[in-house]
Design an enzyme around this catalytic site. Structure first.
Site, PDB file in Angstrom:
ATOM      1  N   GLY A  15       2.556  10.634   2.315  1.00 16.76           N
ATOM      2  CA  GLY A  15       1.731  11.542   3.121  1.00 16.76           C
ATOM      3  C   GLY A  15       0.829  10.767   4.064  1.00 16.76           C
ATOM      4  N   ASP A  16       0.098  11.519   4.874  1.00 16.33           N
ATOM      5  CA  ASP A  16      -0.869  10.934   5.822  1.00 16.33           C
ATOM      6  C   ASP A  16      -0.217   9.997   6.837  1.00 16.33           C
ATOM      7  OD1 ASP A  16      -2.905  12.209   4.340  1.00 16.33           O
ATOM      8  OD2 ASP A  16      -2.932  10.530   2.943  1.00 16.33           O
ATOM      9  N   LYS A  19       1.443  13.103  10.927  1.00 13.69           N
ATOM     10  CA  LYS A  19       2.407  14.126  11.366  1.00 13.69           C
ATOM     11  C   LYS A  19       1.863  15.016  12.469  1.00 13.69           C
ATOM     12  CE  LYS A  19       3.103  15.242   6.976  1.00 13.69           C
ATOM     13  NZ  LYS A  19       2.791  14.046   6.208  1.00 13.69           N
ATOM     14  N   GLY A  43      -3.663  17.969   5.336  1.00 13.54           N
ATOM     15  CA  GLY A  43      -4.733  17.928   6.333  1.00 13.54           C
ATOM     16  C   GLY A  43      -4.162  17.326   7.587  1.00 13.54           C
ATOM     17  N   HIS A  44      -3.902  18.154   8.584  1.00 14.73           N
ATOM     18  CA  HIS A  44      -3.292  17.657   9.808  1.00 14.73           C
ATOM     19  C   HIS A  44      -4.347  17.527  10.901  1.00 14.73           C
ATOM     20  CE1 HIS A  44       0.978  18.991   8.410  1.00 14.73           C
ATOM     21  NE2 HIS A  44       0.488  17.971   7.746  1.00 14.73           N
ATOM     22  N   GLN A 226       2.670  16.456   3.328  1.00 13.97           N
ATOM     23  CA  GLN A 226       2.773  15.335   2.363  1.00 13.97           C
ATOM     24  C   GLN A 226       3.934  14.411   2.772  1.00 13.97           C
ATOM     25  OE1 GLN A 226       2.519  18.714   0.580  1.00 13.97           O
ATOM     26  NE2 GLN A 226       0.387  18.420   1.086  1.00 13.97           N
ATOM     27  N   ARG A 308      -8.180   5.809   1.374  1.00 18.78           N
ATOM     28  CA  ARG A 308      -6.750   5.630   1.081  1.00 18.78           C
ATOM     29  C   ARG A 308      -6.481   4.181   0.714  1.00 18.78           C
ATOM     30  NH1 ARG A 308      -5.406   8.696   6.637  1.00 18.78           N
ATOM     31  NH2 ARG A 308      -5.716  10.818   5.919  1.00 18.78           N
ATOM     32  N   THR A 414       1.054   4.777  19.557  1.00 20.81           N
ATOM     33  CA  THR A 414       0.285   3.543  19.788  1.00 20.81           C
ATOM     34  C   THR A 414      -1.218   3.788  19.872  1.00 20.81           C
ATOM     35  OG1 THR A 414       0.582   3.850  22.162  1.00 20.81           O
ATOM     36  CG2 THR A 414       2.210   2.456  21.044  1.00 20.81           C
TER      37      THR A 414
END
Ligand code: IMP
Length: 430
Positions: A15-16, A19, A43-44, A226, A308, A414
């Protein structure tokens, strides 16, 4: 059946992967964007002209005004969160009408007792490091045939008869976990009906809606949440989420058949992160490189704010993700975060008890030893928008990933802003 295009975007790590930004790019040419699994554990985060928006439940395509957005039957829905998100978007002038947001009448509901069970079990038993949003208990109820689907709230008397004994059972379980502050059934029931009256007009039969739209040639983007290594079947069980996060579920979770899934795009960061507990073979959180990734990549959860864990890109794990998703292409995010390091590493093989493994193991991942390839890093590429501007070292890194995985990298991000990306292929072309 008319020819129509669809793209499935799935995260292929834990995940993370970033996306929301890729969805945002793809949504420019899409008509419909659908979530098919997970809930508000996701969480997007999207940044447009410096303005940050975080969405947990409503598909991030909502920010594109010409799109219709669908919460599929495979998603678990917390009505309180849904209404909060809807109102926050509306306060910013974004239309979230029934025309723009559709919700499958079959989606299962998250209730306060699911959240309390999630937190209580975490405290006392499992320690998986869940987001505490009630996701696991809600999917558990779905599978045990104890869940409530949104559309059932149309008939309060009928749903109440089935629902009340379920609540009584939860109450007993919660007592066992030491939870005494549980809202009464009447409170949960009446609140749910109140919230429901505000969203009833959004409910659809998502299968009919999507199939008819695709027959008419509408372009559909399936938005995964996810990542593949958190998949309930193939992830690092039990340290996983409670849904199928892989591409195949885009069909089940919305009501189309698998042949309607078009280009399957897997998204990976240029390195790896993980929140919550569980094995992480290429983790280097305590080393200078890991600290660099955490700080330059702002690696804090957008749902829980947790730091994270960080590590090198793991090609062995990605190979598994290529197979279980049948990926047609890859998108690579956060390549800019690695600029400025002396070297970049790629995990290319696993060993266990001195034996080289042929593939990603189903068990004992915590006991693998990783073999790395080291490559020279690049000094700067932040915000680069064309292939020609990419430093040769970054190109070598990209080519090595493609060669190893035998899948082309079709998009490279980028920098955080919408336009900081290199798009090598138009995925909407048939
Ligand atoms: P749950 O989905 O809240 O049950 O959490 C189960 C595991 O999945 C935990 O390790 C969470 O940190 C992780 N998880 C759930 N959603 C996300 C996400 O959107 N990004 C990253 N990790 C997630």
């Amino acid at each position: 059946m008319n020819k129509s295009s669809s793209v499935v975007l799935v995260g292929i790590q834990w995940g993370d992967e970033g996306k929301a930004k890729i969805i945002d790019l793809l949504a420019e040419q899409a008509n419909i964007i659908c979530r098919f699994q997970g809930g508000n554990n996701a969480g997007h985060t999207i940044i447009v002209q410096g303005e940050k928006t975080v969405l947990h439940l409503i598909p991030s395509g909502i920010l594109h005004e010409n799109t219709v957005n669908l919460i599929g039957n495979g998603v678990v829905v917390d009505l309180e969160v849904l209404l909060y998100e809807k109102k926050s978007l509306e306060a910013r002038g974004i239309e979230v009408s029934p025309r723009r947001l559709k919700i499958s009448e079959l989606a299962h509901l998250i209730f306060p007792y699911h959240r309390l069970l999630d937190l209580g079990r975490e405290r006392l038993k499992s320690r998986i490091g869940t987001t505490g949003r009630g996701i696991g208990p809600t999917y558990g109820d779905k599978v045990m045939r104890l869940g409530v689907r949104i559309g059932e709230l149309r008939d309060p008397d009928r749903v109440q008869m089935r629902w009340r004994p379920v609540y009584e059972e939860k109450l007993r379980l919660l007592k066992e976990l030491g939870e005494t502050q549980v809202p009464s059934f009447e409170e949960i029931f009446s609140k749910s009906l109140e919230y429901f009256s505000e969203i009833e007009a959004h409910l659809v039969d998502s299968s009919s809606f999507l199939n008819e739209s695709m027959d008419q040639g509408q372009r559909v983007l399936f938005e995964g949440a996810q990542g593949s290594l958190l998949d309930i079947e193939y992830g690092t069980y039990p340290f996983v989420t409670s849904s199928n996060t892989t591409a195949g579920f885009a069909a089940c979770g919305t009501g189309v058949g698998p042949r309607r899934l078009g280009f399957i795009l897997g998204l990976t960061k240029a390195y790896t992160t993980r929140v919550g507990s569980g094995p992480f073979p290429t983790e280097c959180s305590d080393e200078a490189a890991g600290k660099w990734m955490a700080s330059k990549g702002h690696e804090f959860g957008s749902t829980t704010g947790r730091a994270r864990r960080c590590g090198w890109l793991d090609l062995v794990a990605l190979k598994r993700a290529v197979e279980i998703n049948s990926l047609d292409g890859l998108a690579l995010s956060k390549l800019d975060v690695l600029s400025g390091l002396d070297e970049v590493k790629l995990g290319v093989a696993y060993k266990m008890s001195a034996q080289k493994l042929k593939s990603f193991p189903s068990f004992d991942l915590e006991n693998v030893e990783v073999e790395y390839e080291s490559m020279k890093s690049w000094s700067k590429l932040d915000g680069v928008k064309s292939e020609a501007e990419l430093p040769i070292e970054a190109k070598n890194f990209i080519t090595r990933i493609e060669d190893y995985l035998k899948v082309p990298i079709v998009m490279i991000s980028t920098g955080p802003d919408r336009n900081e990306a290199i798009v090598r292929k138009d995925l909407w072309k048939d």
